[in-house]
Write a protein that holds these residues in place. Structure first.
Motif, PDB file in Angstrom:
ATOM      1  N   ALA A 253       0.819  -1.220   0.000  1.00  0.00           N
ATOM      2  CA  ALA A 253       0.000   0.000   0.000  1.00  0.00           C
ATOM      3  C   ALA A 253       0.848   1.263   0.000  1.00  0.00           C
ATOM      4  O   ALA A 253       0.365   2.340  -0.334  1.00  0.00           O
ATOM      5  N   ALA A 254       2.119   1.135   0.358  1.00  0.00           N
ATOM      6  CA  ALA A 254       2.983   2.329   0.414  1.00  0.00           C
ATOM      7  C   ALA A 254       3.284   2.912  -0.962  1.00  0.00           C
ATOM      8  O   ALA A 254       3.660   4.081  -1.079  1.00  0.00           O
ATOM      9  N   VAL A 255       3.142   2.114  -2.016  1.00  0.00           N
ATOM     10  CA  VAL A 255       3.400   2.633  -3.377  1.00  0.00           C
ATOM     11  C   VAL A 255       2.298   3.638  -3.723  1.00  0.00           C
ATOM     12  O   VAL A 255       1.114   3.311  -3.629  1.00  0.00           O
ATOM     13  N   PRO A 256       2.655   4.880  -4.121  1.00  0.00           N
ATOM     14  CA  PRO A 256       1.597   5.878  -4.308  1.00  0.00           C
ATOM     15  C   PRO A 256       0.772   5.705  -5.579  1.00  0.00           C
ATOM     16  O   PRO A 256      -0.410   6.035  -5.589  1.00  0.00           O
ATOM     17  N   SER A 257       1.395   5.212  -6.639  1.00  0.00           N
ATOM     18  CA  SER A 257       0.653   5.171  -7.912  1.00  0.00           C
ATOM     19  C   SER A 257       1.122   4.022  -8.778  1.00  0.00           C
ATOM     20  O   SER A 257       2.299   3.678  -8.805  1.00  0.00           O
ATOM     21  N   ILE A 258       0.153   3.453  -9.496  1.00  0.00           N
ATOM     22  CA  ILE A 258       0.427   2.397 -10.466  1.00  0.00           C
ATOM     23  C   ILE A 258       0.021   2.954 -11.821  1.00  0.00           C
ATOM     24  O   ILE A 258      -1.145   3.331 -12.024  1.00  0.00           O
ATOM     25  N   ASN A 259       0.974   3.058 -12.732  1.00  0.00           N
ATOM     26  CA  ASN A 259       0.724   3.662 -14.046  1.00  0.00           C
ATOM     27  C   ASN A 259       0.962   2.609 -15.115  1.00  0.00           C
ATOM     28  O   ASN A 259       2.103   2.270 -15.429  1.00  0.00           O
ATOM     29  N   PHE A 260      -0.122   2.079 -15.673  1.00  0.00           N
ATOM     30  CA  PHE A 260      -0.014   0.952 -16.597  1.00  0.00           C
ATOM     31  C   PHE A 260       0.637   1.347 -17.917  1.00  0.00           C
ATOM     32  O   PHE A 260       0.479   2.479 -18.390  1.00  0.00           O
ATOM     33  N   LEU A 261       1.316   0.373 -18.532  1.00  0.00           N
ATOM     34  CA  LEU A 261       1.751   0.501 -19.923  1.00  0.00           C
ATOM     35  C   LEU A 261       0.623  -0.040 -20.793  1.00  0.00           C
ATOM     36  O   LEU A 261      -0.266  -0.752 -20.303  1.00  0.00           O
ATOM     37  N   SER A 262       0.631   0.293 -22.080  1.00  0.00           N
ATOM     38  CA  SER A 262      -0.455  -0.217 -22.936  1.00  0.00           C
ATOM     39  C   SER A 262      -0.062  -1.520 -23.629  1.00  0.00           C
ATOM     40  O   SER A 262      -0.946  -2.319 -23.975  1.00  0.00           O
ATOM     41  N   GLY A 263       1.206  -1.739 -23.885  1.00  0.00           N
ATOM     42  CA  GLY A 263       1.734  -3.057 -24.245  1.00  0.00           C
ATOM     43  C   GLY A 263       1.161  -3.733 -25.480  1.00  0.00           C
ATOM     44  O   GLY A 263       1.113  -4.956 -25.528  1.00  0.00           O
ATOM     45  N   GLY A 264       0.707  -2.970 -26.464  1.00  0.00           N
ATOM     46  CA  GLY A 264       0.178  -3.576 -27.678  1.00  0.00           C
ATOM     47  C   GLY A 264      -1.339  -3.620 -27.728  1.00  0.00           C
ATOM     48  O   GLY A 264      -1.917  -4.099 -28.702  1.00  0.00           O
ATOM     49  N   GLN A 265      -2.016  -3.103 -26.681  1.00  0.00           N
ATOM     50  CA  GLN A 265      -3.473  -2.938 -26.768  1.00  0.00           C
ATOM     51  C   GLN A 265      -3.754  -1.779 -27.730  1.00  0.00           C
ATOM     52  O   GLN A 265      -2.946  -0.867 -27.864  1.00  0.00           O
ATOM     53  N   THR A 266      -4.920  -1.774 -28.367  1.00  0.00           N
ATOM     54  CA  THR A 266      -5.284  -0.614 -29.184  1.00  0.00           C
ATOM     55  C   THR A 266      -5.547   0.570 -28.247  1.00  0.00           C
ATOM     56  O   THR A 266      -5.809   0.373 -27.042  1.00  0.00           O
ATOM     57  N   PRO A 267      -5.509   1.794 -28.762  1.00  0.00           N
ATOM     58  CA  PRO A 267      -5.801   2.940 -27.905  1.00  0.00           C
ATOM     59  C   PRO A 267      -7.154   2.813 -27.208  1.00  0.00           C
ATOM     60  O   PRO A 267      -7.270   3.088 -26.002  1.00  0.00           O
ATOM     61  N   GLU A 268      -8.171   2.357 -27.927  1.00  0.00           N
ATOM     62  CA  GLU A 268      -9.506   2.248 -27.330  1.00  0.00           C
ATOM     63  C   GLU A 268      -9.545   1.186 -26.236  1.00  0.00           C
ATOM     64  O   GLU A 268     -10.163   1.370 -25.181  1.00  0.00           O
ATOM     65  N   GLU A 269      -8.879   0.047 -26.482  1.00  0.00           N
ATOM     66  CA  GLU A 269      -8.841  -1.017 -25.457  1.00  0.00           C
ATOM     67  C   GLU A 269      -8.129  -0.537 -24.197  1.00  0.00           C
ATOM     68  O   GLU A 269      -8.584  -0.793 -23.072  1.00  0.00           O
ATOM     69  N   ALA A 270      -6.994   0.133 -24.390  1.00  0.00           N
ATOM     70  CA  ALA A 270      -6.209   0.578 -23.225  1.00  0.00           C
ATOM     71  C   ALA A 270      -7.029   1.546 -22.373  1.00  0.00           C
ATOM     72  O   ALA A 270      -6.950   1.517 -21.134  1.00  0.00           O
ATOM     73  N   THR A 271      -7.814   2.402 -23.026  1.00  0.00           N
ATOM     74  CA  THR A 271      -8.650   3.348 -22.276  1.00  0.00           C
ATOM     75  C   THR A 271      -9.795   2.620 -21.578  1.00  0.00           C
ATOM     76  O   THR A 271     -10.068   2.851 -20.387  1.00  0.00           O
TER      77      THR A 271
END
Ligand code: 5MM
Length: 344
Positions: A253-271
């Motif tokens: 829980a100490a980690v403040p933020s998790i920022n995902f990569l998109s990794g080959g998903q389409t822009p719409e899928e990642a959103t």
């Protein structure tokens, strides 16, 4: 200013509701591949113009809190003479820097990779800091096959991520720790979940061993999805359920933020997947946001095509994608918002 204060100020600037990170740190071979796919010649000048287009987009600071740059970009100046890092800062965007030097085969672990670049990292960080960088990013990759990643691959990659993160913090640079489970292959979503849990467990064990301060780092993981050769794609709700389960099991829980990569998903899928993650969770301790490269850049790059007359339309498409992902960070995205983009 003390190192502790520096780290905290950077975290406070990066971790903000309704904002995420732009990954614009493609190495020259990677940006060459991306440009070639849409017919843009890759030169030092075209890379500079493109990254200037992104960073000078009016209003982009409303949705983007940080940008990961490639070493070349950190040293470049825009057409108006301002350094690109300074253009980012004037938009309220913190400049960061990719510091890894790419992957090689991991000896004695056929099929696994390991990332290079630890030698001399401290000295390089000093220079990047003088150029304005306040955070860094390092990516380790985990290919999935029936035999990979091996236990050796999982432990060796975690150890390198932790050593990188510890070095960054000792120089007052916030580390983004990026363990990417690759989407390549025909594996199931269950297998991706199993590998992601094992990889992240080991990453946090190594971070602890190396005394990395969890409050002063960000995690940039891949979402739990099936291999791209394993259709049909899972629904956003399924991706969210599995991704959140792994995060709850592995990330303190100490980690403040998790920022995902998109990794080959389409822009719409990642959103859509980010939105589902942010609507499915109940009381998670982290901000759940994005650090996308392709999912933010594909539409503007395809519109720009290297032509000055397309800059305004490309910026409109970039702003639109950033706005939608910012909405997904708040769990407020709907597919109907896709309409009315500046995508042409
Ligand atoms: C996984 O790649 C990172 C996130 O990008 P996507 O959202 O497109 O998956 C990205 O930051 C990547 O690490 C950089 O583009 C650098 O890649 P290379 O291959 O040049 O090291």
């Amino acid at each position: 200013m003390s190192i502790q204060t520096e780290l905290q100020e950077t975290i406070d600037s990066l971790v903000r509701r309704g904002r995420g990170i732009l990954a614009a740190d493609e190495s020259t071979p990677t940006i060459t591949k991306r440009f070639q796919a849409v017919g843009i010649e890759c030169t030092e000048a075209s890379r500079r113009s493109y990254r200037e287009l992104l960073l000078s987009t009016t209003g982009i600071g409303e949705f983007i809190s940080g940008v990961i740059l490639y070493e070349e970009t950190l040293g470049q100046s825009a057409s108006n003479g301002l350094r690109l890092a300074e253009i980012a800062q004037r938009q309220g965007i913190v400049p960061g820097i990719k510091v890894d030097k790419g992957t090689i085969d991991l000896a004695n672990a056929p099929g696994d990779k390991i990332t290079q670049g630890l030698d001399g990292l401290g000295e390089r960080l000093k220079g990047y800091k003088e150029q304005g960088a306040r955070f860094a990013k390092w990516r380790e990759v985990y290919p999935i096959t029936p035999a990979n990643p091996t236990l050796l691959g999982i432990t060796a990659n975690a150890e390198v991520l932790a050593r990188y993160a510890a070095i960054c913090q000792s120089y007052g640079i916030v580390p983004i720790v990026e363990p990417e489970v690759l989407i390549d292959g025909d594996h199931t979503i269950e297998r991706c979940e199993e590998v992601t849990e094992a990889a992240q467990n080991e990453v946090f064990a190594a971070l602890k061993r190396h005394r990395v301060q969890l409050e002063a780092m960000l995690l940039k993981p891949s979402m739990v999805v099936a291999g791209k050769g394993h259709p049909p794609k899972a629904s956003p709700d399924e991706v969210a359920k599995r991704t959140l389960r792994v995060l709850r099991r592995t990330v303190p829980a100490a980690v403040p933020s998790i920022n995902f990569l998109s990794g080959g998903q389409t822009p719409e899928e990642a959103t859509a997947n980010l939105n589902a993650i942010n609507t499915a969770h109940v009381n998670v301790p982290w901000l759940l946001s994005f650090s996308y490269a392709r999912a933010l850049q594909e539409p503007p790059m395809a519109i720009w095509k290297g032509k000055p007359e397309n800059v305004a339309a490309a910026q409109e498409a970039f702003l639109h994608r950033a706005r939608l992902n910012a909405a997904a960070q708040r769990g407020a995205y709907t597919p109907a918002m896709e309409k009315g983009s500046g995508a042409g």
